[in-house]
Design a protein around this motif. Structure first.
Motif, mmCIF file in Angstrom:
data_model
loop_
_atom_site.group_PDB
_atom_site.id
_atom_site.type_symbol
_atom_site.label_atom_id
_atom_site.label_comp_id
_atom_site.label_asym_id
_atom_site.label_seq_id
_atom_site.Cartn_x
_atom_site.Cartn_y
_atom_site.Cartn_z
ATOM 1 N N THR A 1 -1.394 9.570 1.341
ATOM 2 C CA THR A 1 -0.806 8.254 1.033
ATOM 3 C C THR A 1 0.349 7.938 1.982
ATOM 4 O O THR A 1 0.566 6.780 2.339
ATOM 5 C CB THR A 1 -0.311 8.200 -0.426
ATOM 6 N N ASP B 1 -1.219 6.917 5.318
ATOM 7 C CA ASP B 1 -1.872 5.604 5.219
ATOM 8 C C ASP B 1 -0.880 4.478 4.905
ATOM 9 O O ASP B 1 -1.291 3.315 4.796
ATOM 10 C CB ASP B 1 -2.949 5.632 4.123
ATOM 11 N N GLU B 2 0.402 4.820 4.757
ATOM 12 C CA GLU B 2 1.443 3.847 4.394
ATOM 13 C C GLU B 2 1.069 3.102 3.111
ATOM 14 O O GLU B 2 1.289 1.895 2.983
ATOM 15 C CB GLU B 2 1.704 2.868 5.544
ATOM 16 N N ASP B 3 0.509 3.830 2.162
ATOM 17 C CA ASP B 3 0.153 3.295 0.847
ATOM 18 C C ASP B 3 1.358 3.479 -0.069
ATOM 19 O O ASP B 3 1.511 4.509 -0.738
ATOM 20 C CB ASP B 3 -1.078 4.035 0.309
ATOM 21 N N GLU B 4 2.243 2.479 -0.102
ATOM 22 C CA GLU B 4 3.497 2.622 -0.836
ATOM 23 C C GLU B 4 3.258 2.840 -2.335
ATOM 24 O O GLU B 4 3.903 3.697 -2.953
ATOM 25 C CB GLU B 4 4.381 1.389 -0.625
ATOM 26 N N ARG B 5 2.342 2.087 -2.911
ATOM 27 C CA ARG B 5 2.093 2.228 -4.347
ATOM 28 C C ARG B 5 1.548 3.621 -4.670
ATOM 29 O O ARG B 5 2.024 4.275 -5.603
ATOM 30 C CB ARG B 5 1.111 1.152 -4.805
ATOM 31 N N GLY B 6 0.549 4.075 -3.898
ATOM 32 C CA GLY B 6 0.003 5.403 -4.130
ATOM 33 C C GLY B 6 1.034 6.495 -3.869
ATOM 34 O O GLY B 6 1.084 7.499 -4.595
#
Length: 428
Positions: free
Chosen positions: A359, A362-367
């Motif tokens: 995460t 992938d720069e998936d802030e929520r995850g």
């Protein structure tokens, strides 16, 4: 040095300072972040602070260079550093400026942990580095940085031997900047060092306009700041170390930064000053975690249990305050809210750690925040540098947009993970 040579050294140093001040005054105000002279402005600001300490009064160089270090410029530099920029201009700005706000603290920590940077750049932000292995091959600037930041932790005999080698090499190569750095470092560890011959070499390098050339042979041409800034700064440092010679303690170690806590308090203060229309229990809990005393009045909204548990987890006082709102839950967060003993597991599961790092990549802030909330159930500290980088970027985004309850709870979680108090055997 004898009295005559001492006076000559002061005269040459003052001429060099006059040249620097004139060149700094000619720069645009404010100086754009892409200006080619900006790295030298940062170096001049650093030297200005050193001269202030040597002479016991505020240096004019520190004042003039500091005028170009505007808050907007430093804020932009910190944001770019957190987004991966490593150009010399932004690095010098961060080195010259104190970490006075949460955003610059995040950038300082980012640079201190970046192993791709050269040793002198990292030492500006942390003294917790092993410099002994780098010493035998270190250049003059690196040795000077080691001496100024960490010399009490080094074997001074090894440092002295390396500096003797660098002094000889600098004279043979005719390198003005290297000789200046070496002389300044030698004086710091050996105030009785006789530098008369080296000062004679440095005197020959001064140009008619007061600057110093890159080579030690006599120079007859005038220079711009970009052309002559580096050797002039090095020689001014050396001449001041000689003429204001005194036993000198090392610079204090950079203070331990707590950027996540500072960011949490900053966002909490914004929300306390301008609370949203719905003041929920989780907002009150997050404000309490940030030690905000003037809490806004709740509006009667019951909020979201998951967010309330996330805000309270790890803090017994906050959990006890909201215990009446606890729900039956099999999760550690729910058990914490009800006052049940909540042992923490020792290590992250490998699968969880891999997913968390994914995460971050992938720069998936929520995850990323979901995994961070789950990671507080474990005693293990997150050590992968990718997790730290992602966390600092999340905190920077929270600082640069309108404050929300979700942002504050996210900062509470990140503070618990990356700047924890002792968490062994905690229980509500």
């Amino acid at each position: 040095m004898d009295v005559r040579r001492d006076r000559q050294g002061r005269l040459l140093a003052n001429r060099g300072l006059g040249w620097l001040q004139a060149r700094l005054a000619s720069l645009p105000m404010p100086c754009p972040v892409d200006h080619p002279a900006l790295p030298l402005v940062g170096q001049a600001a650093q030297l200005g602070r050193i001269l202030t300490a040597m002479r016991g009064r505020r240096s004019v160089l520190q004042v003039m260079a500091g005028r170009h270090l505007t808050p907007e410029l430093l804020r932009d530099a910190a944001l770019q550093i957190l987004n991966g920029a490593r150009d010399p201009g932004r690095l010098s700005l961060l080195q010259a400026a104190a970490a006075s706000d949460p955003l610059s603290q995040l950038a300082h920590e980012e640079l201190a942990q970046d192993i791709s940077l050269p040793l002198p750049s990292r030492l500006a932000f942390t003294a917790d580095l092993d410099c002994q292995a780098a010493l035998p091959r270190a250049d003059a600037r690196t040795v000077l940085t080691i001496v100024m930041q960490t010399r009490l932790g080094q074997d001074l005999a090894d440092v002295h031997a390396r500096l003797q080698t660098l002094l000889r090499q600098s004279v043979l190569l005719g390198d003005t900047a290297a000789l200046g750095h070496s002389v300044a470092a030698m004086i710091l560890i050996d105030p009785d060092f006789d530098a008369s011959d080296h000062v004679a070499h440095l005197m020959k390098a001064q140009c008619p306009d007061g600057s110093f050339g890159w080579t030690l042979d006599s120079s007859t041409r005038e220079q711009t700041l970009i052309q002559g800034g580096t050797p002039t700064l090095a020689v001014i440092h050396a001449l001041h170390a000689l003429t204001w010679r005194r036993p000198c303690a090392p610079l204090p170690a950079p203070p331990r930064l707590t950027p996540f806590r500072a960011a949490m308090v900053h966002v909490a203060r914004k929300l306390a000053d301008n609370p949203p229309a719905q003041v929920t229990p989780e907002l009150i809990a997050a404000l309490m975690r940030a030690s905000i005393s003037d809490l806004p009045a709740p509006t009667g909204h019951r909020g979201i249990p998951d967010r309330l548990e996330a805000a309270c987890f790890g803090d017994a006082t906050t959990a006890q305050h909201f215990r009446a709102l606890a729900r039956d839950s099999a999760t550690p967060e729910g058990a914490w809210m009800t006052g049940c003993p909540t042992p923490l597991t020792e290590r992250f599961p490998d699968a969880m750690l891999e997913k968390w790092i994914r995460t971050a990549d992938d720069e998936d802030e929520r995850g990323f925040l979901q995994m961070a909330t789950h990671a507080r159930r474990y005693l293990q500290r997150p050590t992968d540098p990718r997790l730290g980088q992602a966390a600092r970027r999340v905190a920077a985004r929270a600082l640069t947009r309108a404050a929300t309850t979700d942002d504050l709870i996210a900062l509470v979680v990140l503070t618990d993970l990356f700047e924890p108090a002792m968490r062994e055997g905690i229980a509500a």
